[in-house]
Design an enzyme around this catalytic site. Structure first.
Site, short mmCIF file in Angstrom:
data_model
loop_
_atom_site.label_atom_id
_atom_site.label_comp_id
_atom_site.label_asym_id
_atom_site.label_seq_id
_atom_site.Cartn_x
_atom_site.Cartn_y
_atom_site.Cartn_z
N GLY A 113 21.00 -50.88 26.67
CA GLY A 113 21.60 -49.79 27.44
C GLY A 113 23.12 -49.69 27.40
O GLY A 113 23.66 -48.72 27.96
N GLY A 158 20.62 -51.64 21.37
CA GLY A 158 20.31 -50.83 20.20
C GLY A 158 21.49 -49.94 19.90
O GLY A 158 22.25 -50.14 18.96
N ARG A 159 21.67 -48.95 20.79
CA ARG A 159 22.71 -47.94 20.61
C ARG A 159 24.11 -48.54 20.41
O ARG A 159 24.87 -48.08 19.58
CB ARG A 159 22.72 -47.05 21.86
N CYS A 206 13.05 -22.54 13.70
CA CYS A 206 12.75 -21.33 14.46
C CYS A 206 12.58 -21.61 15.95
O CYS A 206 11.48 -21.45 16.50
CB CYS A 206 11.50 -20.68 13.88
N GLU A 207 13.63 -22.07 16.57
CA GLU A 207 13.64 -22.27 18.02
C GLU A 207 15.08 -22.09 18.49
O GLU A 207 16.00 -22.58 17.84
CB GLU A 207 13.22 -23.71 18.40
N1 LLP Z 1 15.08 -52.37 25.71
C1 LLP Z 1 14.18 -51.52 26.20
C2 LLP Z 1 13.03 -52.06 26.94
C3 LLP Z 1 14.33 -50.14 26.02
O1 LLP Z 1 13.43 -49.29 26.52
C4 LLP Z 1 15.44 -49.65 25.29
C5 LLP Z 1 15.62 -48.22 25.06
C6 LLP Z 1 16.36 -50.58 24.77
C7 LLP Z 1 16.15 -51.94 25.00
C8 LLP Z 1 17.56 -50.18 23.96
O2 LLP Z 1 18.45 -49.38 24.65
P1 LLP Z 1 19.88 -49.09 23.99
O3 LLP Z 1 20.64 -50.39 23.94
O4 LLP Z 1 19.66 -48.53 22.64
O5 LLP Z 1 20.53 -48.11 24.88
N2 LLP Z 1 16.16 -41.61 22.87
C9 LLP Z 1 17.15 -41.81 23.90
C10 LLP Z 1 17.25 -43.26 24.33
C11 LLP Z 1 15.95 -43.86 24.76
C12 LLP Z 1 16.07 -45.31 25.06
C13 LLP Z 1 14.74 -45.95 25.16
N3 LLP Z 1 14.78 -47.34 25.45
C14 LLP Z 1 18.49 -41.28 23.42
O6 LLP Z 1 18.55 -40.72 22.33
O7 LLP Z 1 19.48 -41.36 24.14
#
Ligand code: LLP
Length: 423
Positions: free
Chosen positions: A239, A275-276, A352-353
């Site tokens: 997150g 992740g992000r 097409c949206e």
């Molecule tokens: N751990 C769990 C249990 C998660 O559900 C997630 C993300 C992460 C780690 C990694 O989170 P990060 O460090 O990447 O923020 N598609 C959305 C984000 C969905 C996140 C889902 N879970 C977007 O494009 O913002």
């Protein structure tokens, strides 16, 4: 912080001109900077080094094998949410004894697959899942390592679709039930309680939710210990936020400052699932203007990337910085401002949206058919969430390392589009 920058009004990825990549590989094109990936992973590794954490790169953010291999070689482990992601990390050569497995709907097959590969722990999201894991483990004459995913009821103030740690979200189990759940695990010989897991949502640009979460996590650990169970692991999920609009992301050390002391004091092992933070600013989406048009009093820049490539603007109203790769005007410090020499435009794709846009009313320099467009901070949840909607082949992905680059996913063809269909 990233290694995409303009030099003499030309965008470079590390030492490679974006225009060179587009000419060689075509558009739309995902371009990743290896140096940026490693910079962010190392920032986290360094910030939390004192507690020797297991950093589990969250595969869902970008699951390309080329990216996973970079992570694996740099000492990262992995957070997976499906059998498919587990398969990918195995392909990338991961040490699966350090992989964590979350998700509210793990099937028996996925549980078996993870056990066969000696998963570090399942982040368990319901009592029904505990029963299923115990049953599968029993049938294999194995003991399954589990962490209870607890919902701490913390509002991380993210988009409604990406908040996960608030009461009423589908994730985890109520924190008030932690002791009852622990008793259930401890009473079952097929299960081993390794720790607890929380993931608050994403992206989070403040440290407060983590400070609150770690206190709650330690309280739970202390309660377990009072009952004689030495809980070792606290997994605080992912997150950490990134720079989407401007220089707004916190350094990893800011999160570490609120997390590390509590983990140390509790004598726990720490797992994180970023992740992000690692891959978000490491990637851009390169596209080419097909047409421009003025209708209904508006300027539209129609380019060849669409919501099937990058769905975040359509899905979350997400903001991505956009600028030409060879601009006639220097890039601004504030991409949300009204800019001299620029004009507001909707940057749209061919789908097409009406929801198919990368930006709306964005101030951009004059653009023409054939110009290259850069959408920044697109490395996370970009290609990973892409689709074939409107029968658009998925774009290619390229990994840049200094002045060298390699294709890590070839562009899909029309034949690929129908390859799985049976007539
Ligand atoms: N751990 C769990 C249990 C998660 O559900 C997630 C993300 C992460 C780690 C990694 O989170 P990060 O460090 O990447 O923020 N598609 C959305 C984000 C969905 C996140 C889902 N879970 C977007 O494009 O913002």
């Amino acid at each position: 912080m990233d290694y995409f920058h303009y030099k003499n009004r030309e965008l470079l990825c590390e030492e490679t001109p974006a225009a060179e990549l587009a000419a060689k590989y075509g558009t739309p094109l995902w371009v990743y900077s290896k140096r940026t990936l490693l910079h962010h992973l190392r920032q986290i590794q360094k910030a939390f080094a004192e507690v020797d954490p297991v950093i589990c790169y969250s595969v869902k953010s970008n699951s390309n094998l080329g990216i996973l291999k970079v992570m694996q070689e740099a000492g990262s482990s992995f957070d997976v949410v499906s059998g498919g992601e587990f398969f990918r990390v195995k392909q990338a050569g991961a040490d699966t004894t350090k992989v964590v497995f979350a998700g509210v709907g793990k099937t028996d097959e996925e549980i078996r697959f993870a056990l066969e590969n000696n998963v570090l722990m399942f982040n368990v999201e319901s009592e029904a899942e505990l029963d299923a894991i115990a049953a599968v483990a029993g049938s294999m004459e194995r003991v399954a390592p589990v962490a209870l995913r607890l919902n701490p009821d913390i509002d991380a103030k993210t988009h409604a679709k990406t908040t996960t740690g608030k009461k009423g979200n589908k994730f985890g189990m109520d924190i008030e039930r932690a002791e009852q759940l622990a008793a259930k695990v401890l009473g079952d010989k097929r299960l081993e309680l390794r720790g607890i897991h929380m993931h608050l949502g994403s992206p989070i640009l403040t440290t407060d939710p983590y400070a609150e979460a770690v206190v709650k996590a330690v309280e739970v650990v202390e309660k377990f210990r009072a009952r004689g169970h030495d809980t070792r692991w606290i997994n605080l999920g992912g997150g950490f936020g990134i720079n989407y609009r401007k220089q707004e992301a916190l350094p990893a050390s800011a999160y570490a400052e609120v997390i590390v002391p509590a983990i140390k004091a509790a004598g726990c092992r720490l797992a994180l699932e970023p992740g992000r933070f690692i891959v978000g600013n490491s990637g851009i989406l390169l596209s080419r203007v097909i047409y421009t048009k003025r209708e209904g009093g508006k300027l539209f820049v129609i380019q060849d990337a669409a919501m099937n490539d990058l769905v975040r603007p359509a899905m979350y109203d997400a903001f991505h910085r956009i600028w030409p790769a060879s601009p006639s005007v220097d890039p601004p410090s504030d991409y949300e401002a009204e800019l001299p020499g620029c004009e507001p435009a909707d940057v749209v794709g061919p789908i097409c949206e009406s929801g198919d846009y990368l930006a709306k009313g964005r101030w951009l320099p004059p653009m023409q058919r054939g110009d290259l467009v850069v959408t920044f901070s697109a490395g996370a949840y970009g290609m990973a969430m892409s689709s074939n909607y409107n029968s658009r082949p998925k774009a290619a992905e390229v990994l840049v390392d200094g002045s060298s680059h390699k294709l890590i996913r070839r562009r899909e063809t029309y034949d690929d589009l129908v390859a799985h269909e049976l007539v």
